[in-house]
Design an enzyme around this catalytic site. Structure first.
Site, mmCIF file in Angstrom:
data_model
loop_
_atom_site.group_PDB
_atom_site.id
_atom_site.type_symbol
_atom_site.label_atom_id
_atom_site.label_comp_id
_atom_site.label_asym_id
_atom_site.label_seq_id
_atom_site.Cartn_x
_atom_site.Cartn_y
_atom_site.Cartn_z
ATOM 1 C CG ASP A 135 17.643 85.151 93.536
ATOM 2 O OD1 ASP A 135 18.866 85.134 93.343
ATOM 3 O OD2 ASP A 135 17.041 86.090 94.106
ATOM 4 C CG LEU A 136 19.732 82.975 98.686
ATOM 5 C CD1 LEU A 136 20.964 83.587 99.325
ATOM 6 C CD2 LEU A 136 19.146 81.895 99.586
ATOM 7 N NE ARG A 165 18.370 96.902 97.290
ATOM 8 C CZ ARG A 165 17.832 97.564 98.308
ATOM 9 N NH1 ARG A 165 18.041 97.158 99.544
ATOM 10 N NH2 ARG A 165 17.082 98.630 98.101
ATOM 11 C CG ASN A 201 25.165 85.599 92.104
ATOM 12 O OD1 ASN A 201 25.481 84.605 91.454
ATOM 13 N ND2 ASN A 201 24.625 86.668 91.544
#
Length: 258
Positions: free
Chosen positions: A45-46, A75, A153
């Site tokens: 995940d980034l 967020r 994503n």
């Protein structure tokens, strides 16, 4: 029936059963308790590699004194809108979703953003600061021959701009955006892009999650999963959990090498 006739019958039946039995390669892998397949790749995940709080510095120039609250609402809405669109069959990529979520968050706080302010805030998502241990860890894994990819994503353009801005693009074998599957994590179709694009079975790919929900999704999918809980948040109350948890990439490296 004589003993000889019986043995012939058993031998013939054994051959028939062997011909009908699935080949070993077609039999689902059953992990041995306490053991796992050799790890040959990592999907990230980034936010395990980049500090998402970087955006607040840009937000402070747009909304002085309100940046933290604005970004917190933003967020939350990013992920709510992504999941809402995916569930409703109204998919739009994460860059569009990010803009929509920002519009809501600004409106909810009574802020009127200019087109220029909006552009800079959305662009800031592709200019995040890497965590201090990111580059050295990635370079070490590359030298060890592991296949590496973000599985995010983020829309493809957001992802490529982020890695280029940080000077990290050359350290990855693939840049995996869930846009390819027209959905978002934690959909199994999103995680399935990892094995597809790295060319490895899921059992040989560790997934490094930043969020507890992402760790649960990856575990449900079948990845060996490590929750990199950098901000020390509480675990999710779900039926799936990561195989291990830590706060640094050094701990992830130990899990990969175990």
């Amino acid at each position: 029936m004589s003993r000889r006739q019986f043995l012939r019958l058993v031998a013939g039946a054994g051959g028939l059963l062997a011909a009908c039995r699935p080949k070993a390669a077609e039999t689902p892998l059953q992990p041995h308790p306490g053991r796992r397949a050799e790890i040959r790749g990592i999907c990230f995940d980034l936010f395990t590699l980049f500090d998402p709080r970087s955006v607040e510095r840009v937000a402070e120039t747009v909304a002085p004194g309100q940046a933290a609250e604005l970004c917190r609402e933003w967020r939350v809405r990013q992920f709510e809108y992504a999941w809402l669109r995916a569930t409703a069959g109204q998919y739009r990529d994460f860059e569009v979703v990010t803009g929509e979520a920002l519009d809501y968050a600004a409106g909810a706080r009574g802020l009127s953003l200019s087109a220029n302010d909006r552009h800079h805030l959305v662009a800031a998502c592709s200019e995040l600061t890497p965590w201090p241990d990111t580059r050295a860890a990635l370079e070490s894994w590359r030298r060890a021959g592991l296949r590496l990819a973000p599985l995010a994503n983020y829309a493809p353009g957001m992802l490529s701009r982020l890695l280029a801005h940080a000077g990290l693009a050359e350290l990855f074998d693939a840049q995996i955006s869930t846009d390819r599957a027209r959905t978002f994590k934690p959909s199994p179709r999103a995680y399935a892009l990892g094995p597809e694009l790295l060319g490895l079975p899921r059992e040989q790919i560790v997934f490094a999650a930043f969020g507890g929900w992402d760790a649960a999704g990856a575990a449900w999918y079948g990845f060996p999963t490590f929750w990199l809980n950098r901000l020390g948040v509480a675990p999710e109350a779900l039926s799936a959990a990561a195989d291990a948890t830590g706060t640094t990439l050094a701990e992830l490296a130990a899990f990969v090498a175990r």
